[in-house]
Motif scaffolding. Sequence first.
Motif, PDB file in Angstrom:
ATOM      1  N   GLU A   1       0.923  -1.216   0.042  1.00 10.87           N
ATOM      2  CA  GLU A   1      -0.051   0.040   0.034  1.00 10.87           C
ATOM      3  C   GLU A   1       0.747   1.158   0.024  1.00 10.87           C
ATOM      4  N   SER A   2       0.248   2.449  -0.510  1.00 11.54           N
ATOM      5  CA  SER A   2       1.126   3.506  -0.635  1.00 11.54           C
ATOM      6  C   SER A   2       1.322   3.996   0.874  1.00 11.54           C
TER       7      SER A   2
ATOM      8  N   GLY B   1      -2.334   4.344   2.543  1.00  4.41           N
ATOM      9  CA  GLY B   1      -2.842   3.036   2.922  1.00  4.41           C
ATOM     10  C   GLY B   1      -1.942   2.253   3.895  1.00  4.41           C
ATOM     11  N   ALA B   2      -0.590   2.613   3.659  1.00  2.35           N
ATOM     12  CA  ALA B   2       0.269   1.950   4.625  1.00  2.35           C
ATOM     13  C   ALA B   2       0.035   2.467   6.107  1.00  2.35           C
ATOM     14  N   ASP B   3      -0.107   3.807   6.143  1.00  2.02           N
ATOM     15  CA  ASP B   3      -0.503   4.349   7.560  1.00  2.02           C
ATOM     16  C   ASP B   3      -1.917   4.062   8.001  1.00  2.02           C
ATOM     17  N   ALA B   4      -2.854   3.589   7.029  1.00  2.00           N
ATOM     18  CA  ALA B   4      -4.257   3.193   7.593  1.00  2.00           C
ATOM     19  C   ALA B   4      -4.210   1.789   7.938  1.00  2.00           C
ATOM     20  N   LEU B   5      -3.237   0.950   7.666  1.00  2.00           N
ATOM     21  CA  LEU B   5      -3.231  -0.310   8.222  1.00  2.00           C
ATOM     22  C   LEU B   5      -3.217  -0.727   9.690  1.00  2.00           C
TER      23      LEU B   5
ATOM     24  N   PHE C   1     -16.668  -2.016  11.121  1.00  2.00           N
ATOM     25  CA  PHE C   1     -16.149  -0.854  11.770  1.00  2.00           C
ATOM     26  C   PHE C   1     -15.912  -0.078  10.170  1.00  2.00           C
ATOM     27  N   ASP C   2     -15.657   1.397  10.528  1.00  2.00           N
ATOM     28  CA  ASP C   2     -15.749   2.371   9.689  1.00  2.00           C
ATOM     29  C   ASP C   2     -14.066   2.246   8.709  1.00  2.00           C
ATOM     30  N   ASN C   3     -14.412   2.666   7.504  1.00  2.00           N
ATOM     31  CA  ASN C   3     -13.104   2.796   6.483  1.00  2.00           C
ATOM     32  C   ASN C   3     -12.510   3.741   7.182  1.00  2.00           C
ATOM     33  N   VAL C   4     -10.964   3.721   6.992  1.00  2.00           N
ATOM     34  CA  VAL C   4     -10.151   4.995   6.965  1.00  2.00           C
ATOM     35  C   VAL C   4     -10.396   6.005   5.659  1.00  2.00           C
ATOM     36  N   SER C   5     -10.868   7.176   6.153  1.00  2.00           N
ATOM     37  CA  SER C   5     -11.107   8.172   5.116  1.00  2.00           C
ATOM     38  C   SER C   5      -9.535   8.445   4.104  1.00  2.00           C
TER      39      SER C   5
ATOM     40  N   THR D   1      -7.948   0.361   0.474  1.00  2.00           N
ATOM     41  CA  THR D   1      -7.308  -0.482   1.392  1.00  2.00           C
ATOM     42  C   THR D   1      -7.881  -1.046   2.591  1.00  2.00           C
ATOM     43  N   SER D   2      -9.058  -0.280   3.229  1.00  2.00           N
ATOM     44  CA  SER D   2      -9.913  -0.597   4.192  1.00  2.00           C
ATOM     45  C   SER D   2     -10.730  -1.761   3.882  1.00  2.00           C
ATOM     46  N   GLU D   3     -11.301  -1.655   2.706  1.00  2.00           N
ATOM     47  CA  GLU D   3     -12.150  -2.779   2.042  1.00  2.00           C
ATOM     48  C   GLU D   3     -11.438  -4.169   1.995  1.00  2.00           C
ATOM     49  N   ALA D   4     -10.026  -4.140   1.508  1.00  2.00           N
ATOM     50  CA  ALA D   4      -9.267  -5.217   1.291  1.00  2.00           C
ATOM     51  C   ALA D   4      -8.866  -5.816   2.491  1.00  2.00           C
ATOM     52  N   PHE D   5      -8.630  -4.817   3.500  1.00  2.00           N
ATOM     53  CA  PHE D   5      -8.323  -5.343   4.905  1.00  2.00           C
ATOM     54  C   PHE D   5      -9.596  -6.097   5.425  1.00  2.00           C
ATOM     55  N   LYS D   6     -10.713  -5.596   5.398  1.00  2.00           N
ATOM     56  CA  LYS D   6     -11.829  -6.247   5.726  1.00  2.00           C
ATOM     57  C   LYS D   6     -12.157  -7.584   5.152  1.00  2.00           C
ATOM     58  N   ALA D   7     -12.074  -7.660   3.934  1.00  2.00           N
ATOM     59  CA  ALA D   7     -12.176  -8.859   3.290  1.00  2.00           C
ATOM     60  C   ALA D   7     -11.059 -10.016   3.681  1.00  2.00           C
ATOM     61  N   ALA D   8      -9.931  -9.622   3.817  1.00  2.00           N
ATOM     62  CA  ALA D   8      -8.919 -10.405   4.064  1.00  2.00           C
ATOM     63  C   ALA D   8      -9.163 -11.094   5.571  1.00  2.00           C
TER      64      ALA D   8
END
Length: 124
Positions: free
Chosen positions: A75-76, A80-84, A99-103, A108-115
């Motif tokens: 992730e960028s 994205g890297a800072d959101a993880l 939970f809410d995605n990171v603005s 990245t948020s959706e991929a994290f949730k799926a994984a």
Amino acid sequence: MKKNIFLVGALALVLAACGNSAEKPAEENAQAPAAEETAEKTGTATAAGYGGDIKLTVTMEGDKIKDIVVDEHSESEGIGADALPELVEAAKNANGTEFDNVSGATVTSEAFKAALKDAMDAAK
């Protein structure tokens, strides 16, 4: 009269003894957690993020998330890297994916949730 009092007393004693012995095993079973509920299980999964795959491992203790480790990501930096790390904490607090995605890091948020969902399923 003395005979009736004796019979009532004996019956009360028998019923009291029966009631106590039947309740103790249930109380002991309720207090002792099942071995499989307390055993830690891990699951690993991957989902496509904004910059590439996000691979993570979740450790479950029963139905509770004990730990989440992001094993790999592309992730960028700064987005994205800072959101993880925020996503890891949010998932632990929510004990799942609700939970809410990171603005600014929606993909990245959706991929994290799926994984995370796939890894939790694999850990069961």
